[in-house]
Design an enzyme around this catalytic site. Structure first.
Site, PDB file in Angstrom:
ATOM      1  N   ASP A 183      61.550  13.272  23.283  1.00  0.00           N
ATOM      2  CA  ASP A 183      60.489  13.915  22.509  1.00  0.00           C
ATOM      3  C   ASP A 183      59.149  13.212  22.755  1.00  0.00           C
ATOM      4  O   ASP A 183      59.087  11.981  22.809  1.00  0.00           O
ATOM      5  CB  ASP A 183      60.880  13.803  21.019  1.00  0.00           C
ATOM      6  CG  ASP A 183      60.006  14.631  20.111  1.00  0.00           C
ATOM      7  OD1 ASP A 183      59.947  15.852  20.316  1.00  0.00           O
ATOM      8  OD2 ASP A 183      59.388  14.052  19.192  1.00  0.00           O
ATOM      9  N   GLU A 185      59.864  15.612  27.389  1.00  0.00           N
ATOM     10  CA  GLU A 185      58.909  16.593  26.866  1.00  0.00           C
ATOM     11  C   GLU A 185      57.525  16.056  27.223  1.00  0.00           C
ATOM     12  O   GLU A 185      56.863  15.384  26.437  1.00  0.00           O
ATOM     13  CB  GLU A 185      59.038  16.764  25.342  1.00  0.00           C
ATOM     14  CG  GLU A 185      58.166  17.901  24.829  1.00  0.00           C
ATOM     15  CD  GLU A 185      57.649  17.737  23.399  1.00  0.00           C
ATOM     16  OE1 GLU A 185      57.118  18.705  22.857  1.00  0.00           O
ATOM     17  OE2 GLU A 185      57.754  16.637  22.819  1.00  0.00           O
TER      18      GLU A 185
HETATM   19  C1  GLC Z   1      57.911  17.487  19.720  1.00  0.00           C
HETATM   20  C2  GLC Z   1      58.956  18.401  19.152  1.00  0.00           C
HETATM   21  C3  GLC Z   1      58.391  19.045  17.926  1.00  0.00           C
HETATM   22  C4  GLC Z   1      58.079  17.973  16.920  1.00  0.00           C
HETATM   23  C5  GLC Z   1      57.142  16.947  17.512  1.00  0.00           C
HETATM   24  C6  GLC Z   1      57.112  15.707  16.675  1.00  0.00           C
HETATM   25  O1  GLC Z   1      56.798  18.165  20.175  1.00  0.00           O
HETATM   26  O2  GLC Z   1      59.372  19.308  20.115  1.00  0.00           O
HETATM   27  O3  GLC Z   1      59.273  19.987  17.381  1.00  0.00           O
HETATM   28  O4  GLC Z   1      57.494  18.515  15.767  1.00  0.00           O
HETATM   29  O5  GLC Z   1      57.560  16.524  18.782  1.00  0.00           O
HETATM   30  O6  GLC Z   1      58.341  15.044  16.772  1.00  0.00           O
END
Ligand code: GLC
Ligand code: CA
Length: 535
Positions: A205, A268
């Site tokens: 993440d 991500e």
């Molecule tokens: C990422 C996740 C999202 C979350 C954010 C904070 O972007 O995909 O859903 O709210 O991180 O953890």
């Protein structure tokens, strides 16, 4: 290991499936999907042709951000099951040849995590430096201009110890301080804990975000526009995107490599610049896969898609495996964003996703053409986006509604008398049960597509070559395949020779003088002409 020669890895050419556990299948009647539900439908996923699943957060959490606020990295959320359920899930998936990836959240914890609870005890607390603390700015007030994901200050005042702490997301999601070596040690242990249990790797993440500027400098104003521009008028130069993060991934890659079968780090990587995206692959010594958001946010047009694909492939280091995805729990579902629910476009988009070399990631429901759901304000569950409309940065609950298994009122997600945690979308025809038996359905199309992908492209991560064509046409060769897509509402004649047609998204392939005529939004997968003679 830093060779530029790609070794075959299980995720090369694989199909990963993002499974939002809370919305998948509820097996104990509490209205939330659970690990038992994941186990129950593993056969469905193997039938579909999936190679691995990424589970949305499964660790204990107060759920201010539905699991992205972790209070224990070594456990399983009680709403979802137990650690024994997780072990059983990994084992059952393994029996079917399915790998399991967990969602790992290293940028921040929950404020309920014992580290943060300790850190707030006193300035000298053992875990104080696990988080980013700062004194008020010169004139009082927050230390700098950084904004959080809701548009407010990213700094929360902690009265008892007289300092601010940083939260790039909600105030109950304090950012970890990656300048602190003990944080690295703690995460090394977390990685090993799960890898020892047999997980195939992690989706990481906010992978670009871990380090913040050591001097806490103000962010400059945003000058770019478009979906990848920084939110609230700020360019996120200093509160994320620091180069030191790459050393973390080199360390984690060494940990992953110390395990017998290849373990996967999928980031991500929320960066708008494809050359920055490429850096996350390192010299084949960082992440093996990095999500491509410029592709996600491209328009569903031939020039936009072919442009971002060409630029991606030109940017990634040799031997790197691209990732193609178009839906997730934040950005919404592509059948809505790209296709406005038009089934012709949904089939065409699936064809493109499945025939580009690399790894394909489906979001649960993509395979039946599930669209975003208008969730009324009073039923919205996402604190970060509550009240926002259904735009791409709008309400996130729109893409988190229950998986549509059948046409019943609760969509087969939970028992009829139970109220699911989010409302069910329009499941009259968009459901697994009815589509599974209908050879003309999106589900059967998608399954056929994945099986052709497997047979024709195997583990391919390169071999894309764009072909010229009239406006509206995106045509390319991908390994032994020729793919033709008409991304327009008018018929288009494709001038290129093709071999045997393996699949058409809608209707038959129509031969025309000098080529093939594609109906509006029609896509075709064929063999290359020379492959007919050669092999
Ligand atoms: C990422 C996740 C999202 C979350 C954010 C904070 O972007 O995909 O859903 O709210 O991180 O953890
Ligand atoms: Ca449940």
């Amino acid at each position: 290991m830093n060779s530029n020669v790609a070794q075959h890895r299980w995720w090369h050419g694989a199909v990963l499936y993002q499974l939002y556990v809370r919305s998948w299948l509820d097996t104990n009647g509490d209205g939330y999907g659970d690990l038992g539900g994941v186990i129950d439908r593993l056969d469905y996923l193997s039938w579909l042709g999936v190679d691995g699943i990424w589970l949305s957060p499964t660790m204990p959490s107060p759920d201010d951000d539905w699991g992205y606020d972790v209070s224990d990295y070594l456990g399983v959320h009680p709403d979802l099951g137990t650690i024994d359920d997780m072990d059983r899930l990994i084992a059952e998936a393994g029996k079917r040849g399915l790998r399991v990836l967990l969602d790992l959240v290293p940028n921040h914890t929950s404020s309920a995590h014992p580290w943060f609870v300790d850190a707030t005890g006193s300035r000298g607390a053992g875990h104080r430096d696990f988080y980013v603390w700062a004194d008020p700015g010169p004139g009082g007030g927050p230390p700098n201009n950084w904004l959080d994901a809701t548009g407010g200050s990213a700094w929360a005042w902690h009265e008892p110890t007289g300092q601010y702490y940083l939260h790039n997301f909600l105030a109950s999601q304090p950012d970890l301080n990656w300048w602190e070596p003990a944080v690295h040690a703690a995460f090394d242990e977390i990685l090993r804990f799960w890898l020892d249990r047999g997980v195939a790797g992690f989706r990481i993440d906010v992978a670009h975000g871990l380090y913040k500027d050591a001097k806490l400098r103000d962010n400059p104003p945003e000058t770019a526009t478009g979906p990848m521009a920084g939110k609230f008028g700020q360019k996120p130069v200093y509160n994320a995107n620091q180069p030191e993060v790459h050393a973390v991934y080199r360390d984690w890659r060494r940990i992953a490599a110390s395990y017998p079968d290849a373990r996967l780090l999928l980031g991500e990587t929320w960066v708008g610049d494809l050359s920055l995206l490429a850096r996350f692959y390192g010299d084949d010594d960082e992440l093996q896969l990095a999500f491509n958001f410029p592709f996600v946010f491209a328009a569903l047009t031939a020039p936009d898609l072919s442009g971002v694909v060409a630029e991606t492939l030109a940017s990634l280091p040799a031997g790197a495996c691209p990732v193609w995805t178009a839906s997730n729990h934040d950005v919404g579902r592509f059948p809505s964003r790209w296709c406005g629910g038009d089934e012709r476009k949904i089939r065409l988009a699936l064809l493109a996703l499945a025939t580009l070399p690399g790894t394909m990631v489906l979001y649960y429901g993509d395979e039946i053409g599930m669209t975003d759901v208008d969730v009324p304000l009073e039923l919205q569950q996402d604190a970060m986006s509550r009240g926002a409309g259904n735009g791409w940065r709008g309400n996130r609950d729109r893409a988190r509604t229950p998986m549509q298994w059948d046409s019943a009122a609760t969509a087969g997600f939970t028992a009829e008398q139970v109220t699911p945690w989010l409302p069910v979308g329009d499941n009259a025809a968009v459901n697994v049960a009815s589509q599974r038996d209908d050879p003309g359905s999106v589900l059967r199309f998608c399954r056929g597509l994945l099986s052709l992908r497997q047979a024709e492209l195997g583990g391919q991560i390169a071999g894309y070559q764009a072909l010229p064509g009239p406006p509206g046409l995106w045509a390319y060769r991908s390994g032994s395949l020729t793919v033709l897509g008409n991304f327009s509402g008018r018929p288009v004649v494709c001038p290129h020779p093709v071999g045997a047609v393996l699949l058409s998204t809608i209707g038959p392939a129509q031969p025309a003088a000098g080529g093939i005529t594609l109906a509006p939004w029609q896509g075709i997968m064929a063999r290359n002409p020379d492959a007919e003679l050669g092999d």
